[in-house]
Design a protein around this motif. Structure first.
Motif, PDB file in Angstrom:
ATOM      1  N   LEU A  46       0.835  -1.201   0.000  1.00 46.85           N
ATOM      2  CA  LEU A  46       0.000   0.000   0.000  1.00 46.85           C
ATOM      3  C   LEU A  46       0.873   1.256   0.000  1.00 46.85           C
ATOM      4  O   LEU A  46       0.621   2.205  -0.756  1.00 46.85           O
ATOM      5  CB  LEU A  46      -0.918   0.013   1.216  1.00 46.85           C
ATOM      6  N   LEU A  47       1.893   1.254   0.825  1.00 50.20           N
ATOM      7  CA  LEU A  47       2.796   2.396   0.906  1.00 50.20           C
ATOM      8  C   LEU A  47       3.500   2.618  -0.423  1.00 50.20           C
ATOM      9  O   LEU A  47       3.628   3.749  -0.886  1.00 50.20           O
ATOM     10  CB  LEU A  47       3.810   2.183   2.031  1.00 50.20           C
ATOM     11  N   ARG A  48       3.949   1.554  -1.063  1.00 52.39           N
ATOM     12  CA  ARG A  48       4.620   1.667  -2.359  1.00 52.39           C
ATOM     13  C   ARG A  48       3.701   2.306  -3.404  1.00 52.39           C
ATOM     14  O   ARG A  48       4.117   3.148  -4.187  1.00 52.39           O
ATOM     15  CB  ARG A  48       5.094   0.296  -2.823  1.00 52.39           C
ATOM     16  N   GLU A  49       2.421   1.930  -3.409  1.00 54.54           N
ATOM     17  CA  GLU A  49       1.458   2.509  -4.355  1.00 54.54           C
ATOM     18  C   GLU A  49       1.262   3.995  -4.096  1.00 54.54           C
ATOM     19  O   GLU A  49       1.235   4.802  -5.026  1.00 54.54           O
ATOM     20  CB  GLU A  49       0.113   1.778  -4.281  1.00 54.54           C
ATOM     21  N   VAL A  50       1.110   4.368  -2.836  1.00 56.28           N
ATOM     22  CA  VAL A  50       0.916   5.783  -2.498  1.00 56.28           C
ATOM     23  C   VAL A  50       2.160   6.587  -2.867  1.00 56.28           C
ATOM     24  O   VAL A  50       2.075   7.662  -3.450  1.00 56.28           O
ATOM     25  CB  VAL A  50       0.560   5.960  -1.004  1.00 56.28           C
ATOM     26  N   MET A  51       3.333   6.046  -2.540  1.00 56.20           N
ATOM     27  CA  MET A  51       4.576   6.738  -2.863  1.00 56.20           C
ATOM     28  C   MET A  51       4.730   6.932  -4.369  1.00 56.20           C
ATOM     29  O   MET A  51       5.122   8.009  -4.823  1.00 56.20           O
ATOM     30  CB  MET A  51       5.778   5.956  -2.319  1.00 56.20           C
ATOM     31  N   GLY A  98       4.956  10.434  -6.197  1.00 52.12           N
ATOM     32  CA  GLY A  98       6.313  10.701  -6.640  1.00 52.12           C
ATOM     33  C   GLY A  98       7.271  10.864  -5.473  1.00 52.12           C
ATOM     34  O   GLY A  98       8.272  11.559  -5.572  1.00 52.12           O
ATOM     35  N   ALA A  99       6.972  10.213  -4.364  1.00 48.61           N
ATOM     36  CA  ALA A  99       7.783  10.335  -3.147  1.00 48.61           C
ATOM     37  C   ALA A  99       8.920   9.313  -3.154  1.00 48.61           C
ATOM     38  O   ALA A  99       8.764   8.198  -3.651  1.00 48.61           O
ATOM     39  CB  ALA A  99       6.915  10.124  -1.914  1.00 48.61           C
ATOM     40  N   ALA A 100      10.056   9.695  -2.580  1.00 49.07           N
ATOM     41  CA  ALA A 100      11.206   8.804  -2.496  1.00 49.07           C
ATOM     42  C   ALA A 100      11.215   8.000  -1.202  1.00 49.07           C
ATOM     43  O   ALA A 100      11.963   7.031  -1.083  1.00 49.07           O
ATOM     44  CB  ALA A 100      12.500   9.603  -2.607  1.00 49.07           C
ATOM     45  N   SER A 101      10.400   8.398  -0.236  1.00 49.10           N
ATOM     46  CA  SER A 101      10.346   7.660   1.020  1.00 49.10           C
ATOM     47  C   SER A 101       8.947   7.763   1.620  1.00 49.10           C
ATOM     48  O   SER A 101       8.176   8.663   1.282  1.00 49.10           O
ATOM     49  CB  SER A 101      11.375   8.190   2.018  1.00 49.10           C
ATOM     50  N   GLY A 102       8.637   6.816   2.487  1.00 49.50           N
ATOM     51  CA  GLY A 102       7.332   6.824   3.132  1.00 49.50           C
ATOM     52  C   GLY A 102       7.358   5.993   4.399  1.00 49.50           C
ATOM     53  O   GLY A 102       8.255   5.171   4.608  1.00 49.50           O
ATOM     54  N   LEU A 103       6.378   6.215   5.251  1.00 48.88           N
ATOM     55  CA  LEU A 103       6.315   5.555   6.545  1.00 48.88           C
ATOM     56  C   LEU A 103       4.852   5.345   6.921  1.00 48.88           C
ATOM     57  O   LEU A 103       4.025   6.242   6.757  1.00 48.88           O
ATOM     58  CB  LEU A 103       6.995   6.434   7.601  1.00 48.88           C
ATOM     59  N   VAL A 104       4.554   4.160   7.440  1.00 46.12           N
ATOM     60  CA  VAL A 104       3.235   3.865   8.002  1.00 46.12           C
ATOM     61  C   VAL A 104       3.468   3.444   9.441  1.00 46.12           C
ATOM     62  O   VAL A 104       4.276   2.561   9.713  1.00 46.12           O
ATOM     63  CB  VAL A 104       2.515   2.730   7.242  1.00 46.12           C
TER      64      VAL A 104
END
Length: 69
Positions: free
Chosen positions: A35-40, A44-50
């Motif tokens: 899910l995080l990969r899809e949102v990123m 166009g984000a290079a990083s993300g956190l849940v």
């Protein structure tokens, strides 16, 4: 009745559609990462956190998924 496909939708609708498709997969250890990969990708984000709060005072969190590209 004819409906247009995702290619004709605005970017926000396409993002929601991609996340919904990822969430519809059977739950497993990689669900939140997917899910995080899809949102990123959509943002166009290079990083993300849940993360989730671990206490009622909401002063501590537990990381569920993180990606840094």
């Amino acid at each position: 009745m004819t409906t247009a496909g995702p290619a004709s939708w605005d970017p926000h609708a396409r993002t929601l559609h991609r996340v919904a498709l990822a969430a519809a997969k059977p739950a497993g250890p990689s669900l939140f990462a997917e899910l995080l990969r899809e949102v990123m990708a959509s943002l166009g984000a290079a990083s993300g956190l849940v993360a989730v709060f671990t206490d009622e005072t909401r002063t501590r969190v537990r990381t569920i998924a993180s990606i840094l590209d």
